[in-house]
Design a protein around this motif. Structure first.
Motif, PDB file in Angstrom:
ATOM      1  N   GLY A 129      17.518   3.449  16.198  1.00 51.46           N
ATOM      2  CA  GLY A 129      18.291   4.657  15.457  1.00 51.46           C
ATOM      3  C   GLY A 129      18.587   4.048  14.146  1.00 51.46           C
ATOM      4  N   ARG A 130      18.281   2.553  13.825  1.00 52.74           N
ATOM      5  CA  ARG A 130      19.024   2.353  12.295  1.00 52.74           C
ATOM      6  C   ARG A 130      17.893   3.022  11.520  1.00 52.74           C
ATOM      7  NH1 ARG A 130      19.282  -3.802  13.585  1.00 52.74           N
ATOM      8  NH2 ARG A 130      17.560  -3.398  14.798  1.00 52.74           N
ATOM      9  N   LEU A 131      16.452   3.069  11.902  1.00 52.25           N
ATOM     10  CA  LEU A 131      15.425   3.650  10.838  1.00 52.25           C
ATOM     11  C   LEU A 131      15.765   5.123  10.676  1.00 52.25           C
ATOM     12  CD1 LEU A 131      12.908   3.157   9.350  1.00 52.25           C
ATOM     13  CD2 LEU A 131      11.570   3.590  11.346  1.00 52.25           C
ATOM     14  N   ALA A 132      15.924   5.495   9.285  1.00 52.19           N
ATOM     15  CA  ALA A 132      16.126   6.865   9.010  1.00 52.19           C
ATOM     16  C   ALA A 132      15.156   7.446   8.255  1.00 52.19           C
ATOM     17  CB  ALA A 132      17.397   6.971   8.126  1.00 52.19           C
ATOM     18  N   ALA A 133      14.244   6.904   7.567  1.00 52.48           N
ATOM     19  CA  ALA A 133      13.428   7.460   6.884  1.00 52.48           C
ATOM     20  C   ALA A 133      12.015   6.619   6.630  1.00 52.48           C
ATOM     21  CB  ALA A 133      13.748   7.967   5.396  1.00 52.48           C
ATOM     22  N   VAL A 134      10.919   7.160   6.428  1.00 53.02           N
ATOM     23  CA  VAL A 134       9.740   6.357   6.059  1.00 53.02           C
ATOM     24  C   VAL A 134       9.041   6.771   5.004  1.00 53.02           C
ATOM     25  CG1 VAL A 134       7.465   5.460   7.200  1.00 53.02           C
ATOM     26  CG2 VAL A 134       9.324   5.926   8.591  1.00 53.02           C
ATOM     27  N   HIS A 135       8.478   5.779   4.286  1.00 59.47           N
ATOM     28  CA  HIS A 135       7.500   6.057   3.098  1.00 59.47           C
ATOM     29  C   HIS A 135       6.244   5.747   3.159  1.00 59.47           C
ATOM     30  CE1 HIS A 135      10.939   6.281  -0.427  1.00 59.47           C
ATOM     31  NE2 HIS A 135      11.076   7.122   0.559  1.00 59.47           N
ATOM     32  N   ALA A 136       5.200   6.705   2.821  1.00 63.91           N
ATOM     33  CA  ALA A 136       3.706   6.438   3.032  1.00 63.91           C
ATOM     34  C   ALA A 136       2.882   6.479   1.850  1.00 63.91           C
ATOM     35  CB  ALA A 136       3.364   7.683   4.076  1.00 63.91           C
ATOM     36  N   LYS A 137       2.354   5.169   1.501  1.00 70.91           N
ATOM     37  CA  LYS A 137       1.512   4.966   0.612  1.00 70.91           C
ATOM     38  C   LYS A 137       0.510   3.937   1.085  1.00 70.91           C
ATOM     39  CE  LYS A 137       4.243   2.095  -2.315  1.00 70.91           C
ATOM     40  NZ  LYS A 137       5.639   2.550  -2.153  1.00 70.91           N
ATOM     41  N   ASP A 138      -0.823   3.866   0.633  1.00 72.34           N
ATOM     42  CA  ASP A 138      -1.474   2.701   1.045  1.00 72.34           C
ATOM     43  C   ASP A 138      -1.725   1.596  -0.042  1.00 72.34           C
ATOM     44  OD1 ASP A 138      -3.389   1.286   2.599  1.00 72.34           O
ATOM     45  OD2 ASP A 138      -4.598   3.255   2.732  1.00 72.34           O
ATOM     46  N   LEU A 139      -2.161   0.410   0.213  1.00 70.71           N
ATOM     47  CA  LEU A 139      -2.186  -0.940  -0.531  1.00 70.71           C
ATOM     48  C   LEU A 139      -3.749  -1.455  -0.610  1.00 70.71           C
ATOM     49  CD1 LEU A 139      -0.243  -2.977  -1.850  1.00 70.71           C
ATOM     50  CD2 LEU A 139      -0.416  -3.914   0.392  1.00 70.71           C
ATOM     51  N   GLN A 140      -3.903  -1.697  -1.854  1.00 67.30           N
ATOM     52  CA  GLN A 140      -4.992  -2.715  -2.239  1.00 67.30           C
ATOM     53  C   GLN A 140      -4.552  -4.256  -2.510  1.00 67.30           C
ATOM     54  OE1 GLN A 140      -7.363   0.007  -5.020  1.00 67.30           O
ATOM     55  NE2 GLN A 140      -9.074  -0.843  -3.993  1.00 67.30           N
ATOM     56  N   ARG A 141      -5.011  -5.237  -2.118  1.00 60.15           N
ATOM     57  CA  ARG A 141      -4.399  -6.422  -2.485  1.00 60.15           C
ATOM     58  C   ARG A 141      -5.865  -7.169  -3.109  1.00 60.15           C
ATOM     59  NH1 ARG A 141      -3.657  -5.895   3.065  1.00 60.15           N
ATOM     60  NH2 ARG A 141      -1.510  -5.994   3.761  1.00 60.15           N
ATOM     61  N   PHE A 148      -0.941   0.138  -5.216  1.00 56.33           N
ATOM     62  CA  PHE A 148      -0.781   1.206  -4.400  1.00 56.33           C
ATOM     63  C   PHE A 148      -1.885   2.387  -4.390  1.00 56.33           C
ATOM     64  CE2 PHE A 148       3.511  -0.566  -4.834  1.00 56.33           C
ATOM     65  CZ  PHE A 148       3.592  -1.312  -3.416  1.00 56.33           C
ATOM     66  N   ARG A 149      -2.042   3.004  -3.407  1.00 53.70           N
ATOM     67  CA  ARG A 149      -3.211   3.836  -3.424  1.00 53.70           C
ATOM     68  C   ARG A 149      -2.719   5.033  -2.461  1.00 53.70           C
ATOM     69  NH1 ARG A 149      -8.200   3.234  -4.384  1.00 53.70           N
ATOM     70  NH2 ARG A 149      -8.035   5.383  -4.927  1.00 53.70           N
ATOM     71  N   ALA A 150      -3.426   6.225  -2.381  1.00 56.50           N
ATOM     72  CA  ALA A 150      -3.286   7.273  -1.491  1.00 56.50           C
ATOM     73  C   ALA A 150      -3.735   6.657  -0.193  1.00 56.50           C
ATOM     74  CB  ALA A 150      -4.171   8.416  -1.848  1.00 56.50           C
ATOM     75  N   LEU A 151      -2.994   7.363   0.886  1.00 53.62           N
ATOM     76  CA  LEU A 151      -3.494   6.794   2.185  1.00 53.62           C
ATOM     77  C   LEU A 151      -5.103   6.933   2.495  1.00 53.62           C
ATOM     78  CD1 LEU A 151      -0.709   8.247   4.404  1.00 53.62           C
ATOM     79  CD2 LEU A 151      -0.875   6.424   3.093  1.00 53.62           C
ATOM     80  N   GLY A 152      -5.710   6.028   3.065  1.00 49.51           N
ATOM     81  CA  GLY A 152      -6.990   6.035   3.342  1.00 49.51           C
ATOM     82  C   GLY A 152      -7.771   5.372   2.133  1.00 49.51           C
ATOM     83  N   ALA A 153      -7.367   5.050   1.099  1.00 47.69           N
ATOM     84  CA  ALA A 153      -7.972   4.467  -0.094  1.00 47.69           C
ATOM     85  C   ALA A 153      -7.587   3.090  -0.030  1.00 47.69           C
ATOM     86  CB  ALA A 153      -7.541   5.121  -1.263  1.00 47.69           C
ATOM     87  N   GLY A 154      -6.800   2.342   0.577  1.00 44.33           N
ATOM     88  CA  GLY A 154      -6.172   1.167   0.713  1.00 44.33           C
ATOM     89  C   GLY A 154      -6.793   0.297   2.058  1.00 44.33           C
ATOM     90  N   ASP A 155      -5.991  -0.752   2.371  1.00 47.40           N
ATOM     91  CA  ASP A 155      -6.238  -1.506   3.551  1.00 47.40           C
ATOM     92  C   ASP A 155      -5.226  -1.461   4.720  1.00 47.40           C
ATOM     93  OD1 ASP A 155      -8.125  -2.648   1.812  1.00 47.40           O
ATOM     94  OD2 ASP A 155      -6.541  -4.320   1.108  1.00 47.40           O
ATOM     95  N   LEU A 156      -4.265  -0.512   4.646  1.00 45.15           N
ATOM     96  CA  LEU A 156      -3.094  -0.520   5.561  1.00 45.15           C
ATOM     97  C   LEU A 156      -3.749   0.254   6.749  1.00 45.15           C
ATOM     98  CD1 LEU A 156       0.311  -0.175   3.724  1.00 45.15           C
ATOM     99  CD2 LEU A 156      -1.162  -2.044   4.113  1.00 45.15           C
ATOM    100  N   PRO A 157      -3.499  -0.212   7.960  1.00 45.90           N
ATOM    101  CA  PRO A 157      -3.759   0.529   9.282  1.00 45.90           C
ATOM    102  C   PRO A 157      -2.847   1.629   9.557  1.00 45.90           C
ATOM    103  CG  PRO A 157      -2.886  -1.479  10.148  1.00 45.90           C
ATOM    104  CD  PRO A 157      -2.630  -1.414   8.286  1.00 45.90           C
ATOM    105  N   TRP A 158      -2.879   2.982   8.912  1.00 46.79           N
ATOM    106  CA  TRP A 158      -2.031   3.830   8.989  1.00 46.79           C
ATOM    107  C   TRP A 158      -2.239   4.598  10.598  1.00 46.79           C
ATOM    108  CZ3 TRP A 158       2.488   5.191   7.306  1.00 46.79           C
ATOM    109  CH2 TRP A 158       2.709   4.835   6.143  1.00 46.79           C
ATOM    110  N   PRO A 159      -3.227   4.590  11.093  1.00 53.23           N
ATOM    111  CA  PRO A 159      -3.065   5.096  12.684  1.00 53.23           C
ATOM    112  C   PRO A 159      -2.289   4.053  13.576  1.00 53.23           C
ATOM    113  CG  PRO A 159      -5.610   5.325  11.927  1.00 53.23           C
ATOM    114  CD  PRO A 159      -4.631   4.323  10.700  1.00 53.23           C
TER     115      PRO A 159
END
Length: 359
Positions: free
Chosen positions: A262-274, A297-308
């Motif tokens: 319950g300490r998590l109140a919000a999440v931000h979403a963007k993607d990442l290239q390294r 930082f990139r739009a979701l799907g344009a970087g390396d993060l496993p958003w699923p």
């Protein structure tokens, strides 16, 4: 005088919300009872939009983009730099009414009011690094940051926003390192945050607003360990997580969103290239989060993060808040980047309650 007129009115909001909850037309009627994040009935997670990237077009156009993107909730930055909220009027009840009317016309609500630049000056740094925000002595910068933090909380209360996301800065970044023979540690920064935040948290509590902080390399909380330390040291605050910020400094973005309850109140979403090359990267948007390799930082799907996997981890942990798309992609037009990120999230976030295994 016991307080500004808008403060006195805003202090009545918690009682009024309690009295009105469940009545037709009341905003909280649309959400699960007691959920300050306001997720839609039947859907475990709502999608929202951070408006900072839309600052150049003004608040009216930013809300139009949110409406057309079919998100029902926004994060409204109160920083003077963005000027989405008229500087000097954060506590003006007339402005609060204007913004509420604009949001109602667009069919969106403010789920969070944020301030990341002006409030950085609460703890600093107070040298030339922050002169573009406010030029002056260290004491003058602290006073500017503290005013901005308090006024951001008042704005959140005036708009009926449950959350105020504040980035209060960090007194001493050199405490990242271990210094042989020295008793200094990162805990000193945590203690300084707790002391500086006390009047802000007291005001927020009086006005029925929850203060949240976001781990970031320019903040006292910058990784999972320092985040846990701050949550342990200060009661009443909650957490806004951006997996890309944590991944940018080498942390597993899936593990980073797990275990907060319950300490998590919000999440931000963007993607990442390294960047992994030996030479400096070419192209727009590259920056550094410390001494590591460059990132952008990139739009979701344009970087390396496993958003699923990130969304699945949030669902597994029964997260019931908002995922705010935060567009920071320098290669895509703003509205295209927002649409791209929302399209991916809509394939991952349940549109209603899943029945579980039926076979």
């Amino acid at each position: 005088m016991t307080g500004k007129p808008d403060e006195r009115a805003a202090r009545d909001l918690p009682r009024q919300r309690q009295q009105q909850r469940g009545q037709p037309g009341h905003p909280e009627t649309e959400f699960a009872a007691g959920d300050a994040n306001g997720h839609a009935a039947g859907a475990p997670i709502r999608l929202g939009l951070c408006l900072a990237a839309l600052a150049p077009v003004g608040l009216g156009e930013a809300l139009r983009v949110a409406r057309d993107a079919e998100v029902g909730v926004v994060d409204l930055p109160a920083d003077g730099h963005f000027a989405l909220v008229e500087p000097g009027r954060l506590t003006d009840p007339g402005l609060h009414r204007e913004i509420r009317a604009q949001c109602a016309a667009a069919g969106v609500e403010v789920g969070c009011v944020s301030n990341s630049r002006d409030t950085q000056l609460v703890l600093g740094p107070h040298g030339p690094h922050t002169d573009p925000v406010f030029a002056g002595t260290a004491d003058a910068k602290r006073a500017h940051g503290s005013r901005a933090a308090l006024d951001t909380v008042r704005l959140a209360a005036g708009l009926g926003a449950p959350l105020a996301r504040l980035m209060l800065g960090v007194p001493d970044l050199t405490r990242w390192l271990s210094w042989s023979g020295s008793a200094v540690s990162w805990q000193d920064n945590v203690d300084a945050w707790a002391l500086a935040a006390r009047p802000i948290l007291e005001l927020a509590d009086a006005l029925g607003v929850r203060v949240v902080f976001e781990p970031h390399p320019k903040q006292v909380a910058y990784d999972p360990a320092s985040t846990r330390a701050l949550l342990s040291a200060v009661s009443g605050v909650r957490l806004c997580l951006d997996p890309a910020n944590l991944a940018a400094t080498g942390h597993d973005p899936v593990a980073a969103v797990r275990g907060w309850g319950g300490r998590l109140a919000a999440v931000h979403a963007k993607d990442l290239q390294r960047w992994s090359g030996a030479e400096s990267p070419r192209g727009a948007g590259w920056s550094r989060y410390g001494p590591g390799p460059a990132i952008r930082f990139r739009a979701l799907g344009a970087g390396d993060l496993p958003w699923p996997a990130i969304v699945a981890a949030l669902l597994d942990d029964d997260y019931r808040g908002v995922i705010y798309v935060e567009h920071e992609d320098a290669l895509l037009p703003t509205e295209q980047g927002i649409a791209t990120s929302l399209a991916l999230l809509r394939t991952l976030v349940p549109a209603g309650q899943a029945p579980g295994r039926t076979w």
